[in-house]
Write a protein that holds these residues in place. Sequence first.
Motif, PDB file in Angstrom:
ATOM      1  N   ASP A  76       0.811  -1.218   0.000  1.00  0.00           N
ATOM      2  CA  ASP A  76       0.000   0.000   0.000  1.00  0.00           C
ATOM      3  C   ASP A  76       0.843   1.266   0.000  1.00  0.00           C
ATOM      4  O   ASP A  76       0.345   2.349   0.347  1.00  0.00           O
ATOM      5  N   TRP A 119      -3.559  -0.079  -9.084  1.00  0.00           N
ATOM      6  CA  TRP A 119      -3.284   0.029  -7.642  1.00  0.00           C
ATOM      7  C   TRP A 119      -4.346   0.889  -6.966  1.00  0.00           C
ATOM      8  O   TRP A 119      -4.844   0.553  -5.886  1.00  0.00           O
ATOM      9  N   THR A 124      -7.186  -1.856  -0.250  1.00  0.00           N
ATOM     10  CA  THR A 124      -5.918  -1.826   0.479  1.00  0.00           C
ATOM     11  C   THR A 124      -5.688  -3.171   1.168  1.00  0.00           C
ATOM     12  O   THR A 124      -6.633  -3.934   1.389  1.00  0.00           O
ATOM     13  N   HIS A 125      -4.436  -3.427   1.500  1.00  0.00           N
ATOM     14  CA  HIS A 125      -4.061  -4.754   1.976  1.00  0.00           C
ATOM     15  C   HIS A 125      -4.799  -5.167   3.248  1.00  0.00           C
ATOM     16  O   HIS A 125      -5.262  -6.293   3.372  1.00  0.00           O
ATOM     17  N   ARG A 130      -3.808   3.837   1.893  1.00  0.00           N
ATOM     18  CA  ARG A 130      -2.913   3.619   0.771  1.00  0.00           C
ATOM     19  C   ARG A 130      -2.155   4.942   0.617  1.00  0.00           C
ATOM     20  O   ARG A 130      -2.779   6.008   0.601  1.00  0.00           O
ATOM     21  N   THR A 159      -6.853   6.773  -0.113  1.00  0.00           N
ATOM     22  CA  THR A 159      -5.492   7.072  -0.570  1.00  0.00           C
ATOM     23  C   THR A 159      -5.056   8.454  -0.093  1.00  0.00           C
ATOM     24  O   THR A 159      -5.815   9.424  -0.195  1.00  0.00           O
TER      25      THR A 159
END
Length: 344
Positions: A76, A119, A124-125, A130, A159
């Motif tokens: 991220d 992306w 997000t992970h 992010r 983000t």
Amino acid sequence: MALPQFLPWQKEIARTWLAGRNNFAHAWLIHGLAGIGKQKFALAAAAALLCESPQEQMACGRCSACQWVAAGSHPDLRRIRPDAIAALEGDETEDDAATPKKSLSREIRVEQLRQLHHWFNTATHRGGFRVAVLYPAESLNMISANAMLKVLEEPPQGTVFLLVSDTPDRLLPTLVSRCRRFPLSVPAPETAQKWLQQQGLAEPHSWLAAAGGAPLKALALSVESDTACPVWLRALVVGLTQDKEGDPGGVADALEKQPVTMWVDALQRWWLDLMLVAQGVEPRYYPELTTFTRQIASRVSASTMAEMARWLVQQKAVSTHPLSTKLFIQTALQRVVLACRQAG
């Protein structure tokens, strides 16, 4: 790699800023004087935002997220910078490694932003932030700047963009307007000198002065040169006080061995000292040249000083790619000599 850390003079302001992370703006423009650690601040901030167990708003250094950031593999986190800078930082692709360093782009290319679309559009992970760190923002060309503007107009959810800039006035006004400005100040001289001493730099005062108070620039200057005041600059200034004809101090040959951007920067700094002394103010960058600078300032008119200052700014803009280095040097020295011999 190691986990990015805030510099000593950044920690207090970072804690205050990061305390509002739950209501963060989607884009921040981190700006200030070159050499004060803005890039380090942005990368340390990214680590803190991604940390799963922040301690006093800072990255804990122990969680999985911190370990991934330290290893340069956090899914991220993206760093967006010119290929030439990535190569200097030891982070280059196979294609970059096969390309001569002089040929690597010094601009952020639009392709780099287009490659991030996937992306941006994936989760997000672990459901957190992010973070995209872009530096230096001035390296965005017109096409990539407009592409970045489109991203910020409709920012991807979750983000945070951290843009780093030495000169925000050079950026597209519309791009700046999409960011929350976050200015970083120059650290107190005592703090900066203490940090420089911890880095092994003896007598940091003169180096800090030559760098305009910017500690990281002072440290870089100490690696590049043996003295805070360049030998060639001292020779030039002393020669000007002695009214030597032609090349005062015989510095042309010395400058041919110096990176053009470096000596133009030093010349520009000394000229500012000259203008300050002419106004009765102490010089900022090269106090050891004060006696000689005063002698020269007393005979140069204000209009000549202003005209030469503007000319040096123009030369700074083209110093990364002069058509002929030798001609560039001769022209610069001739202009300085003529300006310093004008009657006040």
